[in-house]
Design a protein around this motif. Structure first.
Motif, mmCIF file in Angstrom:
data_model
loop_
_atom_site.group_PDB
_atom_site.id
_atom_site.type_symbol
_atom_site.label_atom_id
_atom_site.label_comp_id
_atom_site.label_asym_id
_atom_site.label_seq_id
_atom_site.Cartn_x
_atom_site.Cartn_y
_atom_site.Cartn_z
ATOM 1 N N LEU A 156 0.879 -1.174 0.000
ATOM 2 C CA LEU A 156 0.000 0.000 0.000
ATOM 3 C C LEU A 156 0.906 1.210 0.000
ATOM 4 O O LEU A 156 1.606 1.486 0.982
ATOM 5 C CB LEU A 156 -0.916 0.005 1.223
ATOM 6 N N ASP A 157 0.915 1.936 -1.115
ATOM 7 C CA ASP A 157 1.914 3.003 -1.240
ATOM 8 C C ASP A 157 1.461 4.048 -2.247
ATOM 9 O O ASP A 157 0.550 3.815 -3.056
ATOM 10 C CB ASP A 157 3.251 2.408 -1.685
ATOM 11 N N ASP A 158 2.141 5.198 -2.177
ATOM 12 C CA ASP A 158 1.935 6.292 -3.126
ATOM 13 C C ASP A 158 3.057 6.286 -4.150
ATOM 14 O O ASP A 158 4.213 5.948 -3.823
ATOM 15 C CB ASP A 158 1.915 7.642 -2.396
ATOM 16 N N ALA A 159 2.725 6.668 -5.365
ATOM 17 C CA ALA A 159 3.727 6.731 -6.422
ATOM 18 C C ALA A 159 4.693 7.877 -6.156
ATOM 19 O O ALA A 159 4.310 8.923 -5.631
ATOM 20 C CB ALA A 159 3.045 6.913 -7.774
ATOM 21 N N ARG A 160 5.949 7.657 -6.527
ATOM 22 C CA ARG A 160 6.984 8.694 -6.400
ATOM 23 C C ARG A 160 7.654 8.872 -7.754
ATOM 24 O O ARG A 160 7.778 7.918 -8.527
ATOM 25 C CB ARG A 160 8.012 8.298 -5.342
ATOM 26 N N CYS A 161 8.096 10.072 -8.024
ATOM 27 C CA CYS A 161 8.703 10.365 -9.325
ATOM 28 C C CYS A 161 9.993 9.581 -9.484
ATOM 29 O O CYS A 161 10.894 9.653 -8.636
ATOM 30 C CB CYS A 161 8.973 11.858 -9.452
ATOM 31 N N GLY A 162 10.097 8.840 -10.586
ATOM 32 C CA GLY A 162 11.287 8.055 -10.851
ATOM 33 C C GLY A 162 12.496 8.889 -11.208
ATOM 34 O O GLY A 162 13.626 8.382 -11.194
ATOM 35 N N TYR A 163 12.295 10.168 -11.512
ATOM 36 C CA TYR A 163 13.402 11.068 -11.834
ATOM 37 C C TYR A 163 13.852 11.865 -10.615
ATOM 38 O O TYR A 163 14.765 12.692 -10.724
ATOM 39 C CB TYR A 163 12.985 12.026 -12.940
ATOM 40 N N GLY A 164 13.229 11.643 -9.473
ATOM 41 C CA GLY A 164 13.607 12.353 -8.261
ATOM 42 C C GLY A 164 13.080 13.775 -8.181
ATOM 43 O O GLY A 164 13.524 14.541 -7.326
ATOM 44 N N ARG A 165 12.133 14.128 -9.035
ATOM 45 C CA ARG A 165 11.584 15.486 -9.003
ATOM 46 C C ARG A 165 10.600 15.633 -7.848
ATOM 47 O O ARG A 165 9.909 14.684 -7.487
ATOM 48 C CB ARG A 165 10.898 15.810 -10.331
ATOM 49 N N ARG A 166 10.521 16.803 -7.301
ATOM 50 C CA ARG A 166 9.684 17.047 -6.130
ATOM 51 C C ARG A 166 8.288 17.490 -6.550
ATOM 52 O O ARG A 166 7.908 18.652 -6.427
ATOM 53 C CB ARG A 166 10.339 18.099 -5.228
ATOM 54 N N HIS A 167 7.545 16.572 -7.079
ATOM 55 C CA HIS A 167 6.153 16.849 -7.403
ATOM 56 C C HIS A 167 5.343 15.577 -7.163
ATOM 57 O O HIS A 167 5.880 14.473 -7.090
ATOM 58 C CB HIS A 167 5.988 17.343 -8.847
ATOM 59 N N GLY A 168 4.058 15.751 -7.030
ATOM 60 C CA GLY A 168 3.202 14.598 -6.861
ATOM 61 C C GLY A 168 3.118 13.787 -8.134
ATOM 62 O O GLY A 168 3.262 14.311 -9.246
ATOM 63 N N SER A 169 2.896 12.502 -7.983
ATOM 64 C CA SER A 169 2.783 11.615 -9.144
ATOM 65 C C SER A 169 1.372 11.013 -9.195
ATOM 66 O O SER A 169 0.806 10.669 -8.153
ATOM 67 C CB SER A 169 3.817 10.483 -9.046
ATOM 68 N N PRO A 170 0.811 10.922 -10.403
ATOM 69 C CA PRO A 170 1.383 11.324 -11.697
ATOM 70 C C PRO A 170 1.243 12.827 -11.924
ATOM 71 O O PRO A 170 0.306 13.442 -11.424
ATOM 72 C CB PRO A 170 0.541 10.541 -12.702
ATOM 73 N N ALA A 171 2.183 13.395 -12.660
ATOM 74 C CA ALA A 171 2.192 14.835 -12.908
ATOM 75 C C ALA A 171 2.207 15.102 -14.405
ATOM 76 O O ALA A 171 2.769 14.323 -15.182
ATOM 77 C CB ALA A 171 3.405 15.474 -12.256
ATOM 78 N N ARG A 172 1.577 16.193 -14.797
ATOM 79 C CA ARG A 172 1.623 16.590 -16.204
ATOM 80 C C ARG A 172 3.049 16.997 -16.564
ATOM 81 O O ARG A 172 3.760 17.606 -15.788
ATOM 82 C CB ARG A 172 0.678 17.758 -16.453
ATOM 83 N N GLY A 173 3.451 16.637 -17.765
ATOM 84 C CA GLY A 173 4.796 16.952 -18.206
ATOM 85 C C GLY A 173 5.841 15.962 -17.715
ATOM 86 O O GLY A 173 7.023 16.147 -17.947
ATOM 87 N N CYS A 174 5.387 14.901 -17.032
ATOM 88 C CA CYS A 174 6.301 13.864 -16.544
ATOM 89 C C CYS A 174 5.593 12.530 -16.695
ATOM 90 O O CYS A 174 4.372 12.442 -16.565
ATOM 91 C CB CYS A 174 6.679 14.130 -15.080
ATOM 92 N N ASP A 175 6.346 11.483 -16.961
ATOM 93 C CA ASP A 175 5.732 10.170 -17.150
ATOM 94 C C ASP A 175 5.828 9.302 -15.904
ATOM 95 O O ASP A 175 5.786 8.083 -15.974
ATOM 96 C CB ASP A 175 6.349 9.438 -18.341
ATOM 97 N N CYS A 176 5.972 9.931 -14.736
ATOM 98 C CA CYS A 176 6.058 9.179 -13.493
ATOM 99 C C CYS A 176 4.669 8.713 -13.052
ATOM 100 O O CYS A 176 3.649 9.095 -13.620
ATOM 101 C CB CYS A 176 6.697 10.026 -12.395
ATOM 102 N N GLY A 177 4.624 7.911 -12.012
ATOM 103 C CA GLY A 177 3.367 7.373 -11.499
ATOM 104 C C GLY A 177 3.343 5.869 -11.601
ATOM 105 O O GLY A 177 4.190 5.243 -12.247
ATOM 106 N N PHE A 178 2.371 5.263 -10.939
ATOM 107 C CA PHE A 178 2.161 3.823 -11.071
ATOM 108 C C PHE A 178 1.486 3.547 -12.408
ATOM 109 O O PHE A 178 0.682 4.354 -12.903
ATOM 110 C CB PHE A 178 1.270 3.296 -9.948
ATOM 111 N N TYR A 179 1.788 2.388 -12.975
ATOM 112 C CA TYR A 179 1.156 1.945 -14.215
ATOM 113 C C TYR A 179 0.638 0.519 -14.028
ATOM 114 O O TYR A 179 1.273 -0.297 -13.343
ATOM 115 C CB TYR A 179 2.147 1.950 -15.386
ATOM 116 N N CYS A 180 -0.482 0.225 -14.637
ATOM 117 C CA CYS A 180 -0.987 -1.144 -14.651
ATOM 118 C C CYS A 180 -1.731 -1.383 -15.962
ATOM 119 O O CYS A 180 -2.100 -0.436 -16.667
ATOM 120 C CB CYS A 180 -1.902 -1.420 -13.456
ATOM 121 N N LEU A 181 -1.940 -2.641 -16.275
ATOM 122 C CA LEU A 181 -2.668 -3.052 -17.467
ATOM 123 C C LEU A 181 -4.069 -3.485 -17.092
ATOM 124 O O LEU A 181 -4.329 -3.898 -15.957
ATOM 125 C CB LEU A 181 -1.936 -4.198 -18.162
ATOM 126 N N HIS A 182 -4.980 -3.421 -18.062
ATOM 127 C CA HIS A 182 -6.346 -3.882 -17.814
ATOM 128 C C HIS A 182 -6.434 -5.404 -17.775
ATOM 129 O O HIS A 182 -7.303 -5.959 -17.104
ATOM 130 C CB HIS A 182 -7.291 -3.363 -18.911
#
Length: 226
Positions: free
Chosen positions: A50-76
């Motif tokens: 149970l966790d929150d996504a963190r930016c894989g580039y180390g940027r200090r913004h919430g994930s997912p963020a516009r202009g960045c491809d960070c965040g959790f990903y899953c398939l249907h």
């Protein structure tokens, strides 16, 4: 000039969406915690069940963020996640069934989102092909974390095993760990019986041919008359 952007209808699900992804199971250096490591952008980050996504580039913004491809990903689809484990680099990965929490964006094949809860961990077969019965520590990892892989008891002879039930306990009360079920002989009866019948017929035909050759050679010889 005013520009108008078409807005997609906002989803208000009554239950969290479900998705599937692949990840590497991890064990903390002191053996008190379990987690997961991503296979692509998040390959340097270990997250909990149970966790929150963190930016894989180390940027200090919430994930997912516009202009960045960070965040959790899953398939249907679970089958699409299964296909990813065919890649050599992902052969030790497990398949996670997750509940998508927080803000998310849908795509054609999956979802990008902010928070997740891992519900089920499916461990693939041992490298020998038999169903996994436990985890063993690998020679790879990250600072403070050691990678695990599924193994059968025979291949783990002499190695220190980490039980699947212990992994689930440390991950969280809501986490379930399953393995690929072995194929039972009865389940393959329709496939095996015709093969055995064909092989038996071939053996009988060769035996008949062998007996005919012996008859031509008059072997064994008839006993002499006195």
């Amino acid at each position: 000039m005013r520009l108008f952007r078409e807005r997609l209808p906002q989803e208000r699900p009554t239950v969290p969406p479900t998705g599937y992804k692949v990840a590497f199971p991890m064990l903390s250096g002191d053996g008190s915690r379990t987690g997961f490591r991503g296979v692509s952008l998040g390959g340097r980050i270990v997250y909990g069940a149970l966790d929150d996504a963190r930016c894989g580039y180390g940027r200090r913004h919430g994930s997912p963020a516009r202009g960045c491809d960070c965040g959790f990903y899953c398939l249907h689809s679970a089958s699409e996640a299964q296909e990813l484990t065919c890649a050599t680099d992902c052969r030790d990965a497990v398949i996670l069934q997750v509940s998508v929490l927080g803000a998310y964006t849908r795509y054609e094949r999956g979802i990008r989102y902010a928070r997740q809860r891992v519900r089920n961990v499916r461990v693939g077969p041992c490298r020998c092909g038999h169903p996994a019965q436990a985890f063993v520590r690998t020679e790879t990892g990250l600072p403070g974390w050691r990678s695990l892989r599924g193994t059968c008891a025979a291949c783990a002879a002499g190695l220190r095993l980490f039980p699947l039930t212990e992994f689930a306990r440390l991950a969280g009360d809501w986490v379930n760990v399953t393995t690929d079920a072995p194929v039972r002989p009865a389940d393959r009866r329709d496939e095996v019986l015709p093969q055995l019948a064909a092989e038996a017929a071939l053996i009988q035909a060769r035996l008949d041919q062998f007996q005919e050759r012996l008859a031509e050679l008059n072997w064994p010889p008839a006993p002499e008359e006195k």
